[in-house]
Motif scaffolding. Structure first.
Motif, PDB file in Angstrom:
ATOM      1  N   HIS A 185       0.794  -1.224   0.000  1.00  0.00           N
ATOM      2  CA  HIS A 185       0.000   0.000   0.000  1.00  0.00           C
ATOM      3  C   HIS A 185       0.832   1.283   0.000  1.00  0.00           C
ATOM      4  O   HIS A 185       0.519   2.227  -0.721  1.00  0.00           O
ATOM      5  N   HIS A 186       1.882   1.347   0.799  1.00  0.00           N
ATOM      6  CA  HIS A 186       2.664   2.580   0.862  1.00  0.00           C
ATOM      7  C   HIS A 186       3.267   2.928  -0.502  1.00  0.00           C
ATOM      8  O   HIS A 186       3.449   4.094  -0.821  1.00  0.00           O
ATOM      9  N   THR A 188       1.946   1.773  -3.569  1.00  0.00           N
ATOM     10  CA  THR A 188       0.951   1.854  -4.654  1.00  0.00           C
ATOM     11  C   THR A 188      -0.172   2.838  -4.381  1.00  0.00           C
ATOM     12  O   THR A 188      -1.052   2.999  -5.229  1.00  0.00           O
ATOM     13  N   GLN A 189      -0.190   3.505  -3.227  1.00  0.00           N
ATOM     14  CA  GLN A 189      -1.241   4.476  -2.925  1.00  0.00           C
ATOM     15  C   GLN A 189      -1.245   5.577  -3.987  1.00  0.00           C
ATOM     16  O   GLN A 189      -0.222   5.832  -4.639  1.00  0.00           O
ATOM     17  N   SER A 196       6.657   8.047   2.480  1.00  0.00           N
ATOM     18  CA  SER A 196       6.039   6.804   2.007  1.00  0.00           C
ATOM     19  C   SER A 196       7.086   5.743   1.684  1.00  0.00           C
ATOM     20  O   SER A 196       6.896   4.557   1.990  1.00  0.00           O
ATOM     21  N   GLY A 250       1.209   9.400   3.809  1.00  0.00           N
ATOM     22  CA  GLY A 250       0.469   9.480   2.550  1.00  0.00           C
ATOM     23  C   GLY A 250      -0.140  10.843   2.316  1.00  0.00           C
ATOM     24  O   GLY A 250      -0.174  11.700   3.202  1.00  0.00           O
ATOM     25  N   PHE A 252      -3.574  11.983   1.371  1.00  0.00           N
ATOM     26  CA  PHE A 252      -4.986  11.682   1.136  1.00  0.00           C
ATOM     27  C   PHE A 252      -5.854  12.924   1.318  1.00  0.00           C
ATOM     28  O   PHE A 252      -6.879  12.891   1.997  1.00  0.00           O
ATOM     29  N   PHE A 331     -10.087   1.782   0.197  1.00  0.00           N
ATOM     30  CA  PHE A 331      -9.118   0.728  -0.077  1.00  0.00           C
ATOM     31  C   PHE A 331      -9.633  -0.651   0.323  1.00  0.00           C
ATOM     32  O   PHE A 331      -8.961  -1.414   1.023  1.00  0.00           O
ATOM     33  N   VAL A 334      -6.393  -3.587  -2.580  1.00  0.00           N
ATOM     34  CA  VAL A 334      -5.073  -2.958  -2.634  1.00  0.00           C
ATOM     35  C   VAL A 334      -4.361  -3.418  -3.895  1.00  0.00           C
ATOM     36  O   VAL A 334      -4.260  -4.620  -4.156  1.00  0.00           O
ATOM     37  N   ARG A 338       2.473  -0.681  -8.990  1.00  0.00           N
ATOM     38  CA  ARG A 338       2.176   0.717  -9.308  1.00  0.00           C
ATOM     39  C   ARG A 338       2.366   0.975 -10.805  1.00  0.00           C
ATOM     40  O   ARG A 338       3.455   0.758 -11.341  1.00  0.00           O
ATOM     41  N   TRP A 386      -4.082   8.784 -11.331  1.00  0.00           N
ATOM     42  CA  TRP A 386      -3.883   7.438 -10.758  1.00  0.00           C
ATOM     43  C   TRP A 386      -4.945   6.482 -11.281  1.00  0.00           C
ATOM     44  O   TRP A 386      -4.655   5.321 -11.605  1.00  0.00           O
TER      45      TRP A 386
END
Length: 473
Positions: A185-186, A188-189, A196, A250, A252, A331, A334, A338, A386
C-alpha cells in the motif's frame, strides 16, 4: 436542561468548529485554484453541460441558476472568508445562531460546488466534509455548553467512518485478512508523500502489525466512542493517533486530518481546563432546532446503518443529494503494482524524436524526484491520473491532451513542469510505466527514488487534428 448539555466537551467543540472550518478554508482555496480549469466555462468537463444533463433534484446547486467562472470565484471567496472567521472563532463568540448561520453558509456553498464537480469531486472526503460541516452548525456558541445530541451524532459519524472502512477491508481484498496489505500500500497508494518510501521499506513484520493495528482501530475501537468519560476519551485518542500515522505516510487530501478533528469529539475536557462557555444553558429556540435537526439526521441514518452490515456494502456513498448522512470506506482492495501514466510531447513534425515529459505537481514522474507533501491540499488532476493508470480512461483525459496541444496557459499552470516553456507541441502521447520504490542500495548507487520500466503506449502520438478522436491503443 442538564440532559441536553455536554459540559465536559467544550474543548472538543472548539477543535471541531475551528478544525472543520479550517478544512473548508483549504477546500475553497483548492477550488479557486483548480475548478475553472477542470470544470469551468472552458473546463475539461464544463459545469454547463452537466447541468443540462441532470435535474435540481439529482444535484441541487447554486450554479443551476447560471454558471460562470466569475460566480465560481465569488462563491469561493465568500466561502473562504466565512470559513476563516470560524477558524478565528469570531462567530462562536456571539449568540448560537451566528455560528449556525456561518456553517450553513459554507456548507451550502461547498455543496453547490461538489454537486456539479462530477468525477473531480467524486471523493469520499468531499462528502465527509459536507456532513461534518452541516453537523457543526448545531454545536452552538460559547454562550452555552455543547449540545449532547450533536456530540453523539459526531461519535456516530466517526463510527461510520472508521467501522465502515474496516468492514470494507475485511469484505474486500484478501490481503487485509492475511495481514499483507501494507506490503504494497505505501508504494501503490495514489499519491505517496516524502515518508512513504521509508514506510514501505520497513520490515514485513512491522507491516503485519500495521494491518493488525488498523483492524483494532477500525473494527473494535469505534464501539468505545459511545462510552462517555475516560473510555471514550481513549477511543478518541486512538482515532487521532492512527489517523496521524496515515498523515505522515500518505497524501490523502484532507481525509485523515478531518478524521483526526472528528476524533476529538470523543475526548472529554481534562479536569484542569477552565470552562470555555459563558452561559449556563442554551435558549429554548436553539434546543428545539437542535432536536429537530437531530431527528432528521437519525432518520436519514437508517440506510447508512444498514449499509454497514450489508453483504454488498457501498463505499463512499451518499443516500441523499444534500450529503447529510453517508457511507464511508477506502481501499477495499489494494493494488500490488504501481502503474503510472506519463504524458509526453514533441515539437518534431514527424513525432519520431524529441519527446519530453510533462511533470505533474504531486503524482510520481521524474524518478529522481522525492515525493512531496501536499495534503490536506487536494491536487485533483494528479489524483485522477492514478485512476487513468488503472484503466479508467475518461473523456476529461482526452480534453487534457487537447489543452496541452494548444499550450493552454491555465492548464499548464496545474502542472509542475512544461517542457516546452509555453510553446505548443506538434504531438502528444501517453505512455504506461511500472514504478517501484528504489531499495536503499539502489538509492545509494543511482540517486533514484523510483525504479521504472516502460510497458507501452496508452495513447499513440496525436496532434490537434486527431486529439478529439484519441483512442486507446
Amino acid at each position: 436542561m442538564d440532559w441536553f448539555s455536554a459540559g465536559d466537551y467544550e474543548l472538543a467543540r472548539e477543535v471541531l468548529q475551528r478544525g472543520i472550518a479550517a478544512i473548508y478554508l483549504v477546500a475553497f482555496l483548492s477550488t479557486a485554484a483548480q475548478f475553472r480549469v477542470l470544470l469551468g466555462e472552458r473546463g475539461f468537463l464544463p459545469v454547463a453541460d452537466f447541468i443540462r444533463r441532470t435535474s435540481w433534484r439529482q444535484a441541487p446547486s447554486l450554479f443551476r441558476f447560471g454558471y460562470s467562472d466569475r460566480l465560481l470565484l465569488v462563491v469561493t471567496v465568500v466561502g473562504a472568508v466565512v470559513a476563516a472567521m470560524l477558524v478565528l472563532g469570531l462567530p462562536q463568540s456571539g449568540p448560537p445562531w451566528l455560528p449556525l448561520v456561518a456553517f450553513v453558509v459554507i456548507w451550502a456553498l461547498y455543496l453547490s460546488i461538489v454537486n456539479v464537480g462530477q468525477t473531480f469531486y467524486g471523493f469520499g472526503w468531499e462528502t465527509l466534509l459536507l456532513e461534518a460541516g452541516f453537523l457543526a452548525a448545531f454545536l452552538g456558541s460559547r454562550d452555552g455548553p455543547p449540545p449532547l445530541p450533536v456530540m453523539i451524532l459526531f461519535w456516530w459519524l466517526v463510527f461510520r467512518l472508521e467501522f465502515g472502512a474496516g468492514m470494507i477491508k475485511m469484505r474486500g481484498d484478501r490481503s487485509w485478512r492475511d495481514l499483507t496489505a501494507l506490503f504494497y500500500h505505501h508504494e501503490t497508494q495514489p499519491m505517496p508523500n516524502p515518508l512513504s518510501r521509508s514506510a514501505h521499506l520497513l520490515p514485513r513484520w512491522f507491516h503485519r502489525l500495521e494491518v493488525l493495528g488498523n483492524h483494532v482501530a477500525q473494527l473494535v475501537v469505534p464501539f468505545l466512542l459511545f462510552v462517555p468519560g475516560p473510555v471514550g476519551t481513549v477511543a478518541g485518542i486512538v482515532v487521532v493517533l492512527t489517523q496521524g500515522w496515515l498523515v505522515l505516510t500518505g497524501n490523502f487530501a484532507w481525509l485523515n486530518v478531518l478524521t483526526m478533528v472528528l476524533g476529538f469529539s470523543a475526548i472529554a475536557d481534562p479536569p484542569w481546563l477552565d470552562p470555555v462557555s459563558t452561559g449556563e444553558s442554551s435558549p429554548l429556540w436553539f434546543v428545539v432546532v437542535v432536536l429537530a435537526a437531530s431527528a432528521v439526521l437519525i432518520v436519514l441514518g437508517w440506510r447508512p446503518l444498514r449499509n454497514l452490515f450489508s453483504r454488498h456494502q457501498l463505499m463512499n456513498a451518499s443516500f441523499d443529494p444534500l450529503h447529510l448522512v453517508n457511507a464511508y470506506g477506502a481501499f477495499g482492495s489494494v493494488t500490488t503494482e504501481r502503474l503510472e501514466v506519463i504524458v509526453e510531447g514533441t515539437e518534431d513534425p514527424d513525432a519520431d524524436t524529441g519527446w519530453r515529459e510533462y511533470e505533474f505537481r504531486g503524482k510520481p514522474g521524474d524518478p529522481t524526484r522525492r515525493p512531496r507533501q501536499f495534503a490536506p491540499y487536494h491536487l485533483r488532476l494528479d489524483w485522477l491520473m492514478w485512476f487513468v493508470a488503472l484503466g479508467r480512461l475518461e473523456r476529461w483525459f482526452m480534453v487534457l491532451l487537447t489543452r496541452l496541444l494548444e499550450a493552454d496557459r491555465a492548464t499548464l499552470r496545474l502542472l509542475r513542469v512544461d517542457p516546452f516553456d509555453g510553446r505548443a507541441p506538434t504531438r502528444v502521447r501517453a505512455r504506461l510505466f511500472h514504478y517501484r520504490f528504489a531499495t536503499r542500495a539502489e538509492r545509494r548507487q543511482t540517486g533514484l527514488y523510483w525504479i521504472r520500466q516502460p510497458l507501452g503506449e496508452l495513447i499513440a502520438p496525436v496532434g490537434l487534428d486527431r486529439a478529439g478522436g484519441t483512442r486507446r491503443s
